[in-house]
Design an enzyme around this catalytic site. Structure first.
Site, mmCIF file in Angstrom:
data_model
loop_
_atom_site.group_PDB
_atom_site.id
_atom_site.type_symbol
_atom_site.label_atom_id
_atom_site.label_comp_id
_atom_site.label_asym_id
_atom_site.label_seq_id
_atom_site.Cartn_x
_atom_site.Cartn_y
_atom_site.Cartn_z
ATOM 1 N N SER A 1 -58.185 -29.542 17.236
ATOM 2 C CA SER A 1 -58.521 -28.112 17.248
ATOM 3 C C SER A 1 -58.868 -27.522 18.682
ATOM 4 O O SER A 1 -58.610 -26.459 18.943
ATOM 5 C CB SER A 1 -59.301 -27.466 16.131
ATOM 6 N N ARG A 2 -59.518 -28.488 19.548
ATOM 7 C CA ARG A 2 -59.680 -28.082 20.852
ATOM 8 C C ARG A 2 -60.062 -29.398 21.710
ATOM 9 O O ARG A 2 -59.898 -30.472 21.232
ATOM 10 C CB ARG A 2 -61.211 -27.401 20.678
ATOM 11 N N GLY A 3 -60.354 -29.181 22.972
ATOM 12 C CA GLY A 3 -60.579 -29.959 23.849
ATOM 13 C C GLY A 3 -59.335 -31.183 23.958
ATOM 14 O O GLY A 3 -58.452 -30.770 24.115
ATOM 15 N N ARG B 1 -62.474 -30.055 11.331
ATOM 16 C CA ARG B 1 -63.405 -29.174 10.407
ATOM 17 C C ARG B 1 -63.062 -27.601 10.278
ATOM 18 O O ARG B 1 -62.873 -27.109 9.471
ATOM 19 C CB ARG B 1 -64.754 -29.514 10.671
ATOM 20 N N SER C 1 -64.076 -44.485 24.379
ATOM 21 C CA SER C 1 -64.750 -44.110 25.165
ATOM 22 C C SER C 1 -65.190 -45.342 26.181
ATOM 23 O O SER C 1 -65.491 -46.231 25.911
ATOM 24 C CB SER C 1 -65.969 -43.365 24.654
ATOM 25 N N TYR D 1 -73.448 -43.802 19.429
ATOM 26 C CA TYR D 1 -72.012 -43.331 19.677
ATOM 27 C C TYR D 1 -70.936 -44.423 20.317
ATOM 28 O O TYR D 1 -69.943 -44.757 19.964
ATOM 29 C CB TYR D 1 -72.265 -42.094 20.791
ATOM 30 N N ALA E 1 -60.725 -37.395 16.389
ATOM 31 C CA ALA E 1 -61.922 -36.790 15.918
ATOM 32 C C ALA E 1 -63.201 -37.388 15.990
ATOM 33 O O ALA E 1 -63.035 -38.734 15.665
ATOM 34 C CB ALA E 1 -61.808 -36.524 14.371
ATOM 35 N N LYS F 1 -67.756 -46.694 19.214
ATOM 36 C CA LYS F 1 -66.261 -46.615 20.002
ATOM 37 C C LYS F 1 -66.012 -47.836 20.252
ATOM 38 O O LYS F 1 -64.976 -48.476 20.394
ATOM 39 C CB LYS F 1 -66.550 -45.647 21.313
#
Length: 251
Positions: A22-24, A45, A148, A161, A96, A165
């Site tokens: 949805s973004r980025g 979401r 990442s 995080y 996501a 990854k």
């Protein structure tokens, strides 16, 4: 020259599912795939106006939905919708994820569980779901996990995080071997985006990253998109790899 359709080559993906589209970076990947003529399904979401606009502009090639990636039942329903509207899925981009904004000693137990559930458990579940359906239909396909540089470099404030990854990097290698070449499975590990997790690192540490980056700037989504496109669309023998896109900041 041999006919690629008659060989064991994995063909380019024609219907790609993008989580967190949805973004980025996710939205940039969706937009780029549409520009390549690919049929694209994207969920997040919250469906942003930008993603809704793409769906309105390409009604025959886009299917979007509001799905929490940790809701496996909802994801199963979305996949069935995609197959009915666009055809069988033969490509997936696990994009996501949620970030982290606290030192590990200050991170609440619930927050650690949420990060692991969203960034590691959910993409593994989604991948299993889609791969089962692909194999059941006799399809070959492509899988791209967005991980990442945090998985390979240590950064304070990003312990959970980074662990998730790193887990997806490891899953990439094992899945590539497990699928025996019937699918190409790779990961793309971007460096820090200009807006990602800057609250954790702070301007001083971000400036240090920029100074030690030979290309002289933080990673931009537009620099990651062509790599994802190549892994989904190009005829390559790249499999089980983690491709870092960070301007050599990490070497």
């Amino acid at each position: 020259m041999s006919d690629l359709a008659d060989t064991q080559f994995v063909p380019p993906s024609s219907v790609v599912l993008v989580s967190g589209g949805s973004r980025g970076l996710g939205l940039a990947i969706v937009t780029d795939l549409l520009d390549q003529g690919v049929r694209v399904a994207a969920f997040a979401r919250t469906v942003t106006p930008e993603l809704s606009k793409l769906a309105a502009e390409h009604p025959d090639r886009v299917h979007v939905g509001s799905v929490d990636v940790t809701d496996l039942h909802a994801a199963q329903g979305f996949v069935r919708e995609v197959e009915q509207r666009l055809g069988p899925i033969d490509g997936i981009v696990n994009n996501a994820a949620v970030g982290q904004d606290s030192l590990h000693v200050h991170t609440a137990t619930d927050d650690i569980a949420r990060i692991i559930e969203t960034n590691l458990t959910a993409p593994l579940q989604l991948t299993r779901l889609v791969v089962r359906r692909m194999l059941g239909k006799g399809l070959r396909g492509r899988i791209v996990n967005i991980t990442s540089i945090c998985a390979q470099r240590g950064f304070p404030g990003l312990v959970a995080y980074s662990a998730t990854k790193g887990g997806m990097d490891a899953a990439t290698r094992s899945l590539a071997r497990e699928l025996g070449g019937r699918m190409l499975v790779n990961a793309v590990a971007p460096g820090f985006f200009a807006s990602e997790m800057s609250a954790v690192l702070g301007p001083t540490q971000l400036d240090q990253i920029v100074r030690r980056t030979p290309t002289g700037h933080l990673t931009e989504p537009v620099e990651v998109v062509p790599v994802v496109r190549m892994l989904l669309q190009a005829h390559t023998n790249i499999n089980g790899q983690v491709i870092v896109v960070d301007g050599a900041a990490s070497i």
